[in-house]
Write a protein that holds these residues in place. Structure first.
Motif, mmCIF file in Angstrom:
data_model
loop_
_atom_site.group_PDB
_atom_site.id
_atom_site.type_symbol
_atom_site.label_atom_id
_atom_site.label_comp_id
_atom_site.label_asym_id
_atom_site.label_seq_id
_atom_site.Cartn_x
_atom_site.Cartn_y
_atom_site.Cartn_z
ATOM 1 N N PHE A 1 0.836 -1.153 -0.148
ATOM 2 C CA PHE A 1 -0.141 0.090 0.077
ATOM 3 C C PHE A 1 0.881 1.180 0.032
ATOM 4 C CE2 PHE A 1 -2.567 3.424 2.076
ATOM 5 C CZ PHE A 1 -3.633 3.589 1.410
ATOM 6 N N ILE A 2 1.899 1.181 0.785
ATOM 7 C CA ILE A 2 2.775 2.418 0.726
ATOM 8 C C ILE A 2 3.440 2.593 -0.638
ATOM 9 C CG2 ILE A 2 4.799 3.322 1.854
ATOM 10 C CD1 ILE A 2 4.096 1.619 4.179
ATOM 11 N N LEU A 3 3.772 1.773 -1.167
ATOM 12 C CA LEU A 3 4.187 1.680 -2.701
ATOM 13 C C LEU A 3 3.556 2.285 -3.352
ATOM 14 C CD1 LEU A 3 6.419 -1.913 -3.157
ATOM 15 C CD2 LEU A 3 7.319 0.464 -2.703
ATOM 16 N N MET A 4 2.220 1.760 -3.400
ATOM 17 C CA MET A 4 1.166 2.415 -4.193
ATOM 18 C C MET A 4 0.948 3.927 -3.970
ATOM 19 S SD MET A 4 -1.785 -0.674 -3.581
ATOM 20 C CE MET A 4 -1.511 -2.245 -4.209
ATOM 21 N N ALA A 5 1.198 4.200 -2.703
ATOM 22 C CA ALA A 5 0.948 5.656 -2.378
ATOM 23 C C ALA A 5 2.125 6.666 -2.856
ATOM 24 C CB ALA A 5 1.028 5.752 -0.955
ATOM 25 N N GLN A 6 3.384 5.765 -2.870
ATOM 26 C CA GLN A 6 4.352 6.710 -3.616
ATOM 27 C C GLN A 6 4.291 6.823 -5.036
ATOM 28 O OE1 GLN A 6 7.414 3.971 -1.623
ATOM 29 N NE2 GLN A 6 8.164 5.649 -0.697
ATOM 30 N N ILE A 7 3.702 5.570 -5.667
ATOM 31 C CA ILE A 7 3.647 5.769 -7.127
ATOM 32 C C ILE A 7 2.363 6.424 -7.689
ATOM 33 C CG2 ILE A 7 2.677 4.376 -8.995
ATOM 34 C CD1 ILE A 7 4.314 1.982 -7.915
ATOM 35 N N GLY A 8 1.358 6.465 -6.744
ATOM 36 C CA GLY A 8 0.277 7.605 -6.861
ATOM 37 C C GLY A 8 0.591 9.015 -6.806
ATOM 38 N N LYS A 9 1.381 9.095 -5.927
ATOM 39 C CA LYS A 9 1.780 10.608 -5.806
ATOM 40 C C LYS A 9 2.223 11.195 -7.153
ATOM 41 C CE LYS A 9 5.032 13.524 -3.229
ATOM 42 N NZ LYS A 9 5.788 14.037 -4.315
ATOM 43 N N ASP A 10 2.991 10.606 -7.812
ATOM 44 C CA ASP A 10 3.411 10.947 -8.970
ATOM 45 C C ASP A 10 2.336 11.264 -10.151
ATOM 46 O OD1 ASP A 10 5.978 10.828 -8.266
ATOM 47 O OD2 ASP A 10 6.452 9.040 -9.076
ATOM 48 N N ILE A 11 1.317 10.548 -9.964
ATOM 49 C CA ILE A 11 0.098 10.490 -10.884
ATOM 50 C C ILE A 11 -0.916 11.620 -10.484
ATOM 51 C CG2 ILE A 11 -1.909 9.415 -11.804
ATOM 52 C CD1 ILE A 11 -0.517 6.759 -11.219
ATOM 53 N N ASP A 12 -1.037 11.872 -9.049
ATOM 54 C CA ASP A 12 -2.017 12.718 -8.605
ATOM 55 C C ASP A 12 -1.364 13.194 -7.259
ATOM 56 O OD1 ASP A 12 -3.904 14.385 -7.395
ATOM 57 O OD2 ASP A 12 -5.702 12.934 -7.389
ATOM 58 N N PRO A 13 -0.526 14.337 -7.330
ATOM 59 C CA PRO A 13 -0.089 14.841 -6.035
ATOM 60 C C PRO A 13 -0.984 15.317 -4.999
ATOM 61 C CG PRO A 13 0.879 15.824 -7.900
ATOM 62 C CD PRO A 13 -0.296 14.989 -8.522
ATOM 63 N N ASP A 14 -2.262 15.487 -5.269
ATOM 64 C CA ASP A 14 -3.128 15.917 -4.369
ATOM 65 C C ASP A 14 -3.779 14.809 -3.436
ATOM 66 O OD1 ASP A 14 -2.622 18.713 -4.787
ATOM 67 O OD2 ASP A 14 -4.119 18.858 -6.281
ATOM 68 N N ALA A 15 -3.759 13.647 -3.726
ATOM 69 C CA ALA A 15 -4.593 12.467 -3.237
ATOM 70 C C ALA A 15 -3.721 12.158 -1.980
ATOM 71 C CB ALA A 15 -4.426 11.105 -4.374
ATOM 72 N N VAL A 16 -4.750 11.818 -1.104
ATOM 73 C CA VAL A 16 -4.465 11.415 0.098
ATOM 74 C C VAL A 16 -4.622 9.709 0.214
ATOM 75 C CG1 VAL A 16 -4.764 11.729 2.653
ATOM 76 C CG2 VAL A 16 -4.919 13.682 1.248
ATOM 77 N N TRP A 17 -3.617 9.085 0.909
ATOM 78 C CA TRP A 17 -3.522 7.751 1.221
ATOM 79 C C TRP A 17 -3.338 7.368 2.755
ATOM 80 C CZ3 TRP A 17 -3.146 4.307 -3.237
ATOM 81 C CH2 TRP A 17 -2.909 5.102 -4.484
ATOM 82 N N VAL A 18 -4.231 6.670 3.320
ATOM 83 C CA VAL A 18 -4.244 6.290 4.884
ATOM 84 C C VAL A 18 -4.242 4.905 5.146
ATOM 85 C CG1 VAL A 18 -5.553 6.950 6.726
ATOM 86 C CG2 VAL A 18 -5.521 8.705 5.257
ATOM 87 N N TRP A 19 -3.587 4.381 5.692
ATOM 88 C CA TRP A 19 -3.639 2.941 6.092
ATOM 89 C C TRP A 19 -4.097 2.851 7.653
ATOM 90 C CZ3 TRP A 19 -3.114 -1.688 4.025
ATOM 91 C CH2 TRP A 19 -3.213 -2.673 4.722
ATOM 92 N N ILE A 20 -5.024 2.330 7.735
ATOM 93 C CA ILE A 20 -5.575 2.188 9.357
ATOM 94 C C ILE A 20 -5.495 0.793 9.787
ATOM 95 C CG2 ILE A 20 -7.880 1.693 8.509
ATOM 96 C CD1 ILE A 20 -8.868 2.979 11.089
#
Length: 855
Positions: A376-395
């Motif tokens: 999930f953290i890797l996805m968040a890092q990849i996703g940041k380059d696609i949409d810098p505004d997206a917020v990723w949360v792991w609970i």
């Protein structure tokens, strides 16, 4: 003051002891056993004691003997009493009260369990050494066990809780098991089942461990018992109820310890399974339910398919004896703008950021590799380059920066991802009551699990109208039943780049069309429990086959080899055979018939013969290979079997110079010539043997070889390992005799001779690698191997070893130590010997000796 004689007779008269033991103050049997000379004189025990023995300081009861050795024993007796009259009498130091209580407790009729927290039956079951010591159980406990902190019924009874749902004789009684009372997936499912089951059944709940949900279970159950030793302890709190139990429902593979309790008591059971076999370790978690469960219920077909391999090995009919019942159905929901805004506001407060219209993507579950937190953290890092505004949360819970196995490395990954920075994109929060708000506030939920049966977090995500991104072949949501769910978006297994891209591409929750709903399956008024109960009861009603024989082999799977477990061992075999499953052969004839009835050529090239001993027989020329990773029993082995002195050649491999020198000293002292070859510590015992045959000039000229080893196991005897002795005795014979195993090799068509093992061993862990090695072997592998040289000791021919070596070639990348306990290429080779023999154009023979101890 209490009438002590009345109390004595109240307990002893119903037992028929009024004549043999009229008074607690004197025990004639004890007295005469202590003074056998009086028996020879034929005196009356009571008359002698009161006329002479008492004055001479002889003890009239065991109590007085213990009292002299431990003067403060009365206080200890009072401490274990639960009978209110006796306890008060002893604590008030009423004359004779402690003796009365003690003598009642040592009666061999179970009185101790009624009046105290001590039980002879439990104590000797829990501590077999005390029975072997020959000391009366109560005496042992008061003299030694208390100081040694040995447990009594008090510990057991403290873990028994009366529930708030009263027993109703009009209802049937069932057992519901969980492995723990934590707030994790399986216990929560069990609690939901309990809340439905208690309306129609008396429910006994068993758990291996306590936890936060214990009180909730107690409120919904007839009773709750927490024990890690259910077989040993349950009779002491629920003995009266067990004969009336209709069936038990074992929730989760972690409930497998209950199998040992249920089988000897004849209680049928179903297992409700939520786990893939790949991580259900150790093996008994999947083996015991597959052998002994009357029925199995899976939360998804994907999970069930992961069990098919082990069940095929054990003769379990997966199609007939299982069904699919998810713990809950998908219930698609919609979130209104007001609820959505309120939820996002709370999440903003918790994260300390402003969400605005930023896309919110979350993952949920324990912080663990299986759950894919790192992915999930890797996805968040990849996703940041696609949409810098997206917020990723792991609970989720379980993050521990001191945990070397997971937490240390995840923390590093989180730090590099800028975790919990106000200007960052990735946040980690522990579980809390804001979980529901996160579901409502989020647009997308990602399930990055590597394997996850049917996680409730997906049910929650759909309920709160989140789009869900998941890997193919990673969860039960790959079942065909979920193919039409429009909120599900599957990507290639492990493709974190695809998952990140697909998650970013999903619309925000408030921008989605309103008509995307999937109808909830119509199960009428059926609840989860009513569906389970209906399926189990219907299946049990169809069972007609019951096997009552004992078979030739009294071998344990669930129990021990001790005499007191004999009836339990018989019960476990009868249960398996009644269900037509495979653990132990009923006889060697059954195995021989299985070979001949098979349509597989490898099986039909095998046979079973009975063990014979021969003193003076002409033997074929043969050599012996010993792999001596351990050298402790080498001297004993060579002196125990005449075959060593009749071999043309002995080759001993080992991995260290020090061991090689020790081997030279042993063989020299015995006058035995042996070639000692130092080899790498690779391939357990079998690779050193196989690789000898690459040196054709040195070892290629000998045709018949015995291969044995010095491998150890836990079940050892002074003469070595019990199982190894089983194999060597059948293979080699004895000090003055030769086994007919070697004589089978006189037949030029025989290429493999091995001991017949009474356990029915399947592919087991090797099944996972069958497709890989099928590419190397021309003959298709059979569904079940039936027989192979279990333990890797056998006679064979050079032609067979050459055939085995041809599968791998001269430069195969063999795995190095340490290796797994099962499922490696070396375990595969053990099962391939009959195939290699068949492909070499030869036959396999297995030698049976039913009277030889196996374990």
């Amino acid at each position: 003051m209490f009438d002590l004689d009345e109390i004595w007779h109240r307990h002893t008269d119903p037992l028929g002891l009024s004549e043999t033991r009229p008074d607690f103050r004197f025990d004639a049997e004890y007295y005469m056993n202590r003074h056998p000379e009086l028996v020879e004189k034929g005196v009356n025990a009571a008359e002698h004691y009161y006329a002479h023995g008492k004055k001479e300081g002889r003890f009239g009861t065991l109590y007085h003997q213990i009292k002299q050795a431990k003067p403060k024993v009365d206080r200890l007796i009072a401490n274990i009493l639960v009978d209110p009259e006796l306890k008060e009498a002893v604590e008030s130091e009423q004359d004779g009260a402690a003796e009365l209580a003690f003598e009642l407790m040592v009666l061999p009729h179970g009185v101790d369990e009624k009046i105290s927290d001590f039980s002879k039956r439990h104590y000797q079951l829990q501590y077999p050494d005390t029975k072997a010591a020959g000391i009366p159980a109560l005496a042992h406990y008061l003299m030694f066990g208390l100081k040694e902190k040995r447990v009594t019924l008090r510990t057991i009874r403290r873990n028994f809780y009366q529930g708030e749902v009263p027993y109703d004789p009009a209802k049937k009684t069932i057992i519901l098991t969980v492995h723990e009372f934590t707030t994790t997936g399986a216990p929560i499912v069990a609690l939901d089942v309990l809340k439905e089951a208690n309306k129609t059944h008396n429910v006994i709940v068993l758990s291996l461990q306590a936890g936060a949900l214990l009180e909730q279970f107690r409120r919904e159950a007839m009773c709750v018992f927490v024990t890690f030793m259910p077989h040993e302890e349950i009779d002491f709190v629920l003995g009266d109820h067990l004969p009336h139990v209709e069936y038990a429902l074992l929730n989760s593979t972690d409930s497998s310890p209950y199998v040992k309790m249920l089988v000897p008591r004849g209680i049928p059971f179903a297992a409700y399974v939520h786990e893939f076999t790949q991580y259900s370790l150790p093996l008994h978690k999947t083996m015991w339910p597959s052998l002994y469960a009357d029925y199995m219920i899976f939360s998804s077909d994907t999970v069930r398919e992961s069990w098919r391999g082990i069940q095929e090995d054990l003769g379990f009919d997966t199609d007939r004896c299982t069904t699919i019942i998810p713990q809950a159905e998908l219930e698609p929901g919609r979130i209104g703008p007001e609820a959505h805004a309120k939820a996002r506001k709370r999440i903003e407060t918790i994260l300390g950021i402003e969400l605005g219209d930023r896309k919110l993507i979350y993952g949920a579950g324990s912080t663990h590799w299986r759950k894919g937190t790192d992915l999930f953290i890797l996805m968040a890092q990849i996703g940041k380059d696609i949409d810098p505004d997206a917020v990723w949360v792991w609970i989720g819970d379980g993050m521990n920066h001191e945990d070397f196995h997971c937490g240390v490395w995840l923390e590093k990954q989180m730090v590099e991802a800028g975790v919990n920075r106000k200007d960052g994109y990735f946040h980690y929060i522990p579980g809390g009551d804001y979980y529901r708000d996160l579901c409502m506030a989020s647009d997308v939920m990602i399930l990055p699990s590597r394997m996850d049966p049917l996680p409730n977090v997906i049910l929650d995500a759909v309920k709160y109208d989140c789009e869900v991104v998941m890997f193919h072949n990673a969860s039960g949501f790959d079942d065909e039943a979920y193919n039409d769910e429009p909120r599900f978006h599957r990507v290639g297994y492990g493709r974190v780049d695809e998952a990140a891209r697909v998650a970013i591409e999903q619309p925000r929750k408030m921008e989605k069309p309103q008509n995307r709903r999937v109808a909830k399956p119509d199960n009428g008024d059926e609840t989860l429990f009513s569906r389970i109960d209906g399926a189990v009861v219907e299946h049990l009603s169809k069972q007609k086959r019951f096997y009552l024989g004992t078979g030739e082999y009294d071998l344990p799977v669930l129990f021990t080899e001790r005499d007191e477990d004999k009836a339990c061992r018989q019960a476990e075999r009868q249960k398996v055979w009644s269900l037509d499953r495979k653990t132990v052969w009923k006889s060697d004839r059954e195995a021989a018939n299985a070979l001949q009835k098979s349509d597989h050529p490898v099986h039909r090239s095998g046979s079973v013969v009975c063990f014979e001993e021969h003193a003076d027989q002409e033997l074929p020329p043969f050599s012996i290979h010993i792999h001596a990773y351990y050298t402790d029993d080498l001297y004993h082995d060579i002196t125990s079997y005449d075959v060593y002195r009749r071999a043309n050649r002995i080759v001993i491999t080992t991995d260290m110079v020090k061991k090689a020198n020790a081997i030279h000293e042993i063989t020299k002292s015995l006058g035995i010539e042996a070639e000692v070859v130092q080899v790498p510590n690779t391939g357990r015992d079998i690779l050193p043997f196989m690789e000898l045959f690459h040196d054709i000039d040195r070892f290629g000229g000998d045709d018949i070889w015995a291969h044995v080893h010095q491998k150890k196991s836990f079940a050892s005897t002074p003469g070595g390992d019990v199982w190894r002795n089983f194999l060597l005795r059948i293979l080699f014979g004895g000090q003055d005799v030769i086994s007919n195993a070697l004589l089978q090799m006189k037949d030029p068509e025989v290429g493999l001779v091995a001991p017949f093992d009474p356990f029915i061993c399947g592919w087991f862990g090797s099944k996972r690698i069958l497709p890989i090695y099928q590419q190397l072997v021309e003959t298709p592998f059979p569904t079940h191997p039936i027989l192979f040289p279990v333990g890797n000791m056998f006679f064979t021919r050079r032609k067979v070893v050459d055939q085995m070596n041809s599968y791998f070639g001269d430069d195969y990348p063999w795995p190095n130590e340490p290796i797994a306990n099962d499922g490696t290429v070396f375990h595969m080779i053990e099962r391939l010997w009959p195939t290699a023999t068949y492909e070499a154009g030869l036959k396999s023979v297995f030698v049976s000796k039913p009277d030889q101890p196996r374990r």
